[in-house]
Design an enzyme around this catalytic site. Structure first.
Site, PDB file in Angstrom:
ATOM      1  CB  SER A 247       6.812   0.296  -1.062  1.00  0.00           C
ATOM      2  OG  SER A 247       6.976   0.367   0.290  1.00  0.00           O
TER       3      SER A 247
ATOM      4  NE  ARG B 227      -3.782   2.301   1.850  1.00  0.00           N
ATOM      5  CZ  ARG B 227      -4.289   3.433   2.537  1.00  0.00           C
ATOM      6  NH1 ARG B 227      -3.693   3.434   3.877  1.00  0.00           N
ATOM      7  NH2 ARG B 227      -5.473   3.843   2.214  1.00  0.00           N
ATOM      8  CB  SER B 228       4.477   1.944   1.092  1.00  0.00           C
ATOM      9  OG  SER B 228       5.309   2.871   0.872  1.00  0.00           O
ATOM     10  N   PRO B 229       2.959   4.102  -1.358  1.00  0.00           N
ATOM     11  CG  PRO B 229       2.406   6.384  -1.305  1.00  0.00           C
ATOM     12  CD  PRO B 229       1.958   4.941  -0.835  1.00  0.00           C
TER      13      PRO B 229
END
Length: 227
Positions: free
Chosen positions: A25, A21-23
Protein backbone atom coordinates in the site's frame (compact mmCIF):
# COMPACT_ATOMS: atom_id res chain seq x y z
CA UNK A 1 -15.27 0.39 -24.94
CA UNK A 2 -14.52 4.11 -25.12
CA UNK A 3 -17.31 6.33 -23.86
CA UNK A 4 -18.13 9.58 -25.57
CA UNK A 5 -20.28 12.60 -24.94
CA UNK A 6 -20.95 13.70 -21.39
CA UNK A 7 -19.51 10.52 -19.88
CA UNK A 8 -16.02 11.27 -21.20
CA UNK A 9 -16.13 14.78 -19.80
CA UNK A 10 -16.90 13.59 -16.29
CA UNK A 11 -13.99 13.04 -13.92
CA UNK A 12 -13.38 9.33 -13.55
CA UNK A 13 -13.32 7.81 -10.05
CA UNK A 14 -11.12 5.04 -8.67
CA UNK A 15 -11.72 3.38 -5.30
CA UNK A 16 -8.46 2.55 -3.51
CA UNK A 17 -8.56 0.04 -0.65
CA UNK A 18 -5.56 0.71 1.57
CA UNK A 19 -3.99 -0.46 4.85
CA UNK A 20 -1.46 1.28 7.09
CA UNK A 21 0.46 -1.95 7.71
CA UNK A 22 0.76 -3.01 4.09
CA UNK A 23 4.15 -2.25 2.51
CA UNK A 24 2.60 -2.63 -0.92
CA UNK A 25 0.00 0.00 0.00
CA UNK A 26 2.84 2.38 0.83
CA UNK A 27 4.63 1.55 -2.42
CA UNK A 28 1.42 2.20 -4.35
CA UNK A 29 1.55 5.84 -3.24
CA UNK A 30 4.28 6.43 -5.84
CA UNK A 31 1.84 5.52 -8.62
CA UNK A 32 -1.16 7.26 -7.06
CA UNK A 33 0.74 10.54 -6.80
CA UNK A 34 1.83 10.29 -10.44
CA UNK A 35 -1.66 9.49 -11.69
CA UNK A 36 -3.27 12.20 -9.56
CA UNK A 37 -0.84 14.76 -10.98
CA UNK A 38 -1.17 13.69 -14.61
CA UNK A 39 -4.84 12.77 -15.00
CA UNK A 40 -8.30 14.04 -14.12
CA UNK A 41 -9.05 11.30 -11.62
CA UNK A 42 -10.98 11.34 -8.37
CA UNK A 43 -9.53 9.04 -5.71
CA UNK A 44 -11.93 7.49 -3.23
CA UNK A 45 -9.63 6.02 -0.56
CA UNK A 46 -11.21 3.37 1.67
CA UNK A 47 -9.09 2.28 4.62
CA UNK A 48 -9.31 -1.31 5.85
CA UNK A 49 -7.60 -3.30 8.58
CA UNK A 50 -4.63 -5.44 7.53
CA UNK A 51 -5.09 -9.18 7.08
CA UNK A 52 -3.51 -9.73 10.49
CA UNK A 53 -6.66 -8.21 11.98
CA UNK A 54 -9.25 -9.26 9.42
CA UNK A 55 -7.95 -12.84 9.22
CA UNK A 56 -5.89 -13.55 12.37
CA UNK A 57 -5.06 -17.12 11.33
CA UNK A 58 -3.57 -15.93 8.02
CA UNK A 59 0.01 -16.32 9.29
CA UNK A 60 -0.73 -19.84 10.51
CA UNK A 61 -1.88 -20.91 7.06
CA UNK A 62 0.74 -19.25 4.88
CA UNK A 63 3.83 -21.01 3.54
CA UNK A 64 6.92 -20.31 5.65
CA UNK A 65 8.65 -18.85 2.57
CA UNK A 66 6.03 -16.11 2.18
CA UNK A 67 7.42 -13.66 4.71
CA UNK A 68 11.11 -13.81 3.63
CA UNK A 69 10.04 -13.29 0.03
CA UNK A 70 7.84 -10.35 1.05
CA UNK A 71 10.81 -8.65 2.69
CA UNK A 72 13.00 -9.12 -0.39
CA UNK A 73 10.29 -8.08 -2.83
CA UNK A 74 9.19 -4.91 -1.08
CA UNK A 75 12.76 -3.70 -0.60
CA UNK A 76 13.64 -4.09 -4.27
CA UNK A 77 10.41 -2.49 -5.45
CA UNK A 78 11.16 0.51 -3.24
CA UNK A 79 14.67 0.71 -4.70
CA UNK A 80 13.33 0.52 -8.25
CA UNK A 81 10.88 3.35 -7.54
CA UNK A 82 13.42 5.46 -5.70
CA UNK A 83 11.29 5.40 -2.54
CA UNK A 84 12.89 5.38 0.94
CA UNK A 85 11.72 2.25 2.72
CA UNK A 86 11.91 0.69 6.15
CA UNK A 87 9.33 -1.18 8.15
CA UNK A 88 7.60 1.07 10.74
CA UNK A 89 9.03 1.41 14.25
CA UNK A 90 7.00 0.28 16.11
CA UNK A 91 5.10 -2.13 13.90
CA UNK A 92 1.46 -1.03 13.66
CA UNK A 93 0.53 -4.63 14.48
CA UNK A 94 1.53 -6.13 17.83
CA UNK A 95 2.80 -9.54 16.77
CA UNK A 96 5.30 -12.06 18.14
CA UNK A 97 8.25 -11.92 15.69
CA UNK A 98 9.06 -15.62 16.18
CA UNK A 99 5.65 -17.29 16.26
CA UNK A 100 3.86 -14.53 14.28
CA UNK A 101 0.96 -14.81 16.72
CA UNK A 102 -1.23 -11.70 16.76
CA UNK A 103 -1.86 -10.04 20.12
CA UNK A 104 -5.43 -9.49 21.25
CA UNK A 105 -4.50 -5.92 22.16
CA UNK A 106 -3.88 -3.77 19.07
CA UNK A 107 -3.71 -0.11 20.05
CA UNK A 108 -1.63 1.12 17.10
CA UNK A 109 -3.55 -0.25 14.14
CA UNK A 110 -6.93 0.62 15.64
CA UNK A 111 -5.77 4.19 16.18
CA UNK A 112 -4.35 4.56 12.68
CA UNK A 113 -7.26 2.93 10.87
CA UNK A 114 -9.86 4.94 12.75
CA UNK A 115 -7.93 8.07 11.83
CA UNK A 116 -8.18 6.93 8.23
CA UNK A 117 -11.93 6.48 8.61
CA UNK A 118 -12.24 9.92 10.17
CA UNK A 119 -10.28 11.39 7.27
CA UNK A 120 -12.74 9.70 4.90
CA UNK A 121 -15.59 11.46 6.67
CA UNK A 122 -13.72 14.76 6.26
CA UNK A 123 -12.93 14.19 2.59
CA UNK A 124 -9.16 14.01 3.03
CA UNK A 125 -8.41 10.29 3.15
CA UNK A 126 -5.95 10.39 0.26
CA UNK A 127 -4.01 13.21 1.87
CA UNK A 128 -3.94 11.39 5.21
CA UNK A 129 -2.77 7.99 3.95
CA UNK A 130 -0.11 9.72 1.86
CA UNK A 131 1.27 11.81 4.74
CA UNK A 132 0.92 9.27 7.54
CA UNK A 133 1.80 6.27 5.38
CA UNK A 134 5.00 7.98 4.24
CA UNK A 135 5.92 8.89 7.81
CA UNK A 136 5.45 5.26 8.87
CA UNK A 137 7.37 3.61 6.04
CA UNK A 138 10.08 5.96 4.79
CA UNK A 139 12.47 5.30 7.71
CA UNK A 140 12.63 8.93 8.81
CA UNK A 141 10.99 8.35 12.20
CA UNK A 142 11.69 6.04 15.12
CA UNK A 143 8.82 5.80 17.56
CA UNK A 144 6.16 7.25 15.27
CA UNK A 145 3.63 6.86 18.12
CA UNK A 146 5.63 9.13 20.43
CA UNK A 147 6.19 12.87 20.50
CA UNK A 148 4.59 14.91 17.73
CA UNK A 149 5.47 12.67 14.76
CA UNK A 150 1.90 11.57 14.09
CA UNK A 151 0.46 15.04 14.74
CA UNK A 152 2.89 16.56 12.24
CA UNK A 153 2.02 13.99 9.59
CA UNK A 154 -1.70 14.55 10.12
CA UNK A 155 -1.13 18.31 9.89
CA UNK A 156 0.65 17.79 6.56
CA UNK A 157 -2.62 16.27 5.35
CA UNK A 158 -4.44 19.45 6.31
CA UNK A 159 -6.01 17.96 9.44
CA UNK A 160 -5.66 18.27 13.20
CA UNK A 161 -4.84 15.13 15.18
CA UNK A 162 -6.37 16.26 18.47
CA UNK A 163 -9.58 17.37 16.79
CA UNK A 164 -9.85 14.08 14.89
CA UNK A 165 -9.20 11.90 17.94
CA UNK A 166 -11.74 13.88 19.97
CA UNK A 167 -14.35 13.21 17.29
CA UNK A 168 -13.41 9.51 17.16
CA UNK A 169 -13.65 9.18 20.95
CA UNK A 170 -17.21 10.53 20.85
CA UNK A 171 -18.34 7.69 18.57
CA UNK A 172 -15.66 5.10 17.75
CA UNK A 173 -18.33 2.61 16.68
CA UNK A 174 -19.34 4.83 13.77
CA UNK A 175 -15.76 4.76 12.46
CA UNK A 176 -15.58 1.01 13.00
CA UNK A 177 -18.78 0.55 11.00
CA UNK A 178 -17.29 2.57 8.16
CA UNK A 179 -14.17 0.39 8.19
CA UNK A 180 -16.32 -2.76 8.20
CA UNK A 181 -18.28 -1.40 5.24
CA UNK A 182 -15.04 -0.79 3.36
CA UNK A 183 -13.92 -4.36 4.04
CA UNK A 184 -17.25 -5.75 2.86
CA UNK A 185 -17.10 -3.62 -0.30
CA UNK A 186 -13.57 -4.82 -1.00
CA UNK A 187 -14.71 -8.43 -0.97
CA UNK A 188 -17.81 -7.58 -2.99
CA UNK A 189 -15.53 -6.04 -5.62
CA UNK A 190 -13.76 -9.38 -5.96
CA UNK A 191 -10.67 -9.28 -3.75
CA UNK A 192 -9.45 -9.27 -0.17
CA UNK A 193 -5.93 -7.83 -0.34
CA UNK A 194 -4.47 -4.34 -0.46
CA UNK A 195 -3.79 -2.21 -2.26
CA UNK A 196 -6.74 -2.91 -4.52
CA UNK A 197 -7.91 -0.39 -7.08
CA UNK A 198 -11.54 -0.69 -8.18
CA UNK A 199 -12.86 1.05 -11.25
CA UNK A 200 -16.52 0.58 -12.17
CA UNK A 201 -16.67 -2.67 -10.22
CA UNK A 202 -13.48 -4.14 -11.69
CA UNK A 203 -10.67 -4.89 -9.18
CA UNK A 204 -6.97 -4.41 -9.86
CA UNK A 205 -4.98 -5.93 -6.99
CA UNK A 206 -1.46 -4.77 -6.24
CA UNK A 207 0.74 -1.79 -6.94
CA UNK A 208 2.05 -3.68 -9.96
CA UNK A 209 -1.36 -3.51 -11.67
CA UNK A 210 -1.37 0.26 -12.13
CA UNK A 211 -0.42 0.09 -15.81
CA UNK A 212 -3.32 -2.27 -16.41
CA UNK A 213 -5.62 0.07 -14.50
CA UNK A 214 -4.39 2.98 -16.60
CA UNK A 215 -5.11 1.01 -19.78
CA UNK A 216 -8.68 0.43 -18.62
CA UNK A 217 -9.18 4.06 -17.61
CA UNK A 218 -8.05 5.21 -21.04
CA UNK A 219 -10.70 2.99 -22.60
CA UNK A 220 -13.24 5.03 -20.64
CA UNK A 221 -11.96 8.39 -21.81
CA UNK A 222 -9.36 9.26 -19.18
CA UNK A 223 -8.25 12.85 -19.71
CA UNK A 224 -4.88 14.40 -18.92
CA UNK A 225 -4.94 17.40 -16.60
CA UNK A 226 -4.73 20.69 -18.43
CA UNK A 227 -2.41 22.35 -15.89
Amino acid sequence: MIYDGDEVEQELCVDLYWSFRSPYSYLALHHVRALAKAYALRWNVKVVYPLAIRTPDFFKRMDHMWRPYLLIDTQRIAESLGMPFRRPVPDPIVQDPRTLLISLEQPHIHRLTRLGAEAMLRGRALELVDAVGTMLWDGSVDGWNQGDHLARAVAAAGLDLQDMETAIARDPQARDRLIETNEAELRAAGHWGVPTFVFRGEPFFGQDRVELLLWRLRQHGLQARSN
